[in-house]
Design an enzyme around this catalytic site. Sequence first.
Site, PDB file in Angstrom:
ATOM      1  N   CYS A  84       0.814  -1.228   0.000  1.00  9.18           N
ATOM      2  CA  CYS A  84       0.000   0.000   0.000  1.00  9.18           C
ATOM      3  C   CYS A  84       0.840   1.267   0.000  1.00  9.18           C
ATOM      4  CB  CYS A  84      -0.972  -0.002   1.177  1.00  9.18           C
ATOM      5  SG  CYS A  84      -0.176   0.025   2.803  1.00  9.18           S
ATOM      6  N   HIS A 137      -1.769   1.122   7.085  1.00 10.02           N
ATOM      7  CA  HIS A 137      -2.339   1.026   5.745  1.00 10.02           C
ATOM      8  C   HIS A 137      -2.693   2.417   5.239  1.00 10.02           C
ATOM      9  CE1 HIS A 137      -4.060  -1.244   2.448  1.00 10.02           C
ATOM     10  NE2 HIS A 137      -5.094  -0.436   2.472  1.00 10.02           N
ATOM     11  N   HIS A 153      -5.632   1.355  -3.334  1.00  9.22           N
ATOM     12  CA  HIS A 153      -4.687   0.859  -2.336  1.00  9.22           C
ATOM     13  C   HIS A 153      -4.295  -0.563  -2.703  1.00  9.22           C
ATOM     14  CE1 HIS A 153      -7.988  -1.333   0.080  1.00  9.22           C
ATOM     15  NE2 HIS A 153      -8.534  -0.868  -1.004  1.00  9.22           N
TER      16      HIS A 153
END
Length: 181
Positions: A84, A137, A153
């Site tokens: 990510c 993330h 992502h």
Amino acid sequence: MLRKTIILLLLFTIAACGPGKKRRTYSKTRTVTVEGSNTDTSPKPKPKKEGRKNAKANDIISTALTFSGTRYKYGGTTKKGMDCSGLVYVSLKENDIMFPRTSYQMALEGDKIRVNDIEKGDLLFFKTSKTGRRINHVGLVVEVDGNDIKFIHATTSRGVLVSSLREGYWNSAFVKAMRIL
């Protein structure tokens, strides 16, 4: 020693960007609020700042979208595999913006914004680990349509894709949004 290294790498892979197993919580609606925001979910008219950063944001988003479908690879930054923060890092770097490489360091950059103020090009940060205490993330906002915020992502299970902040898993893992442009 080799055994410890393999176990450590396995743990990093499991705890990396995104869930190992996708939870589905479509049956309930959840409202995301950020410090200073209200819980009113009705669409708010946004002042149009067309010249602001839209051209740069669109370039960054276009770069990120070229990686759609790329498989997940911890620490990856190429079409062969990407994580990510690698996706965001490469998308910004290709557009002459130098930025930290890891999601928790990225989360320290820019200005924190309310969910109602999110625009294309902003970054969304998440905590996806049940035991993790820090952000692990990141996603790049590619589209805002009323209350539906779509972001690109890289997940461990499905690679690089576009998701919605309305999805139960991402909604519950959401921590904050930051403006970097």
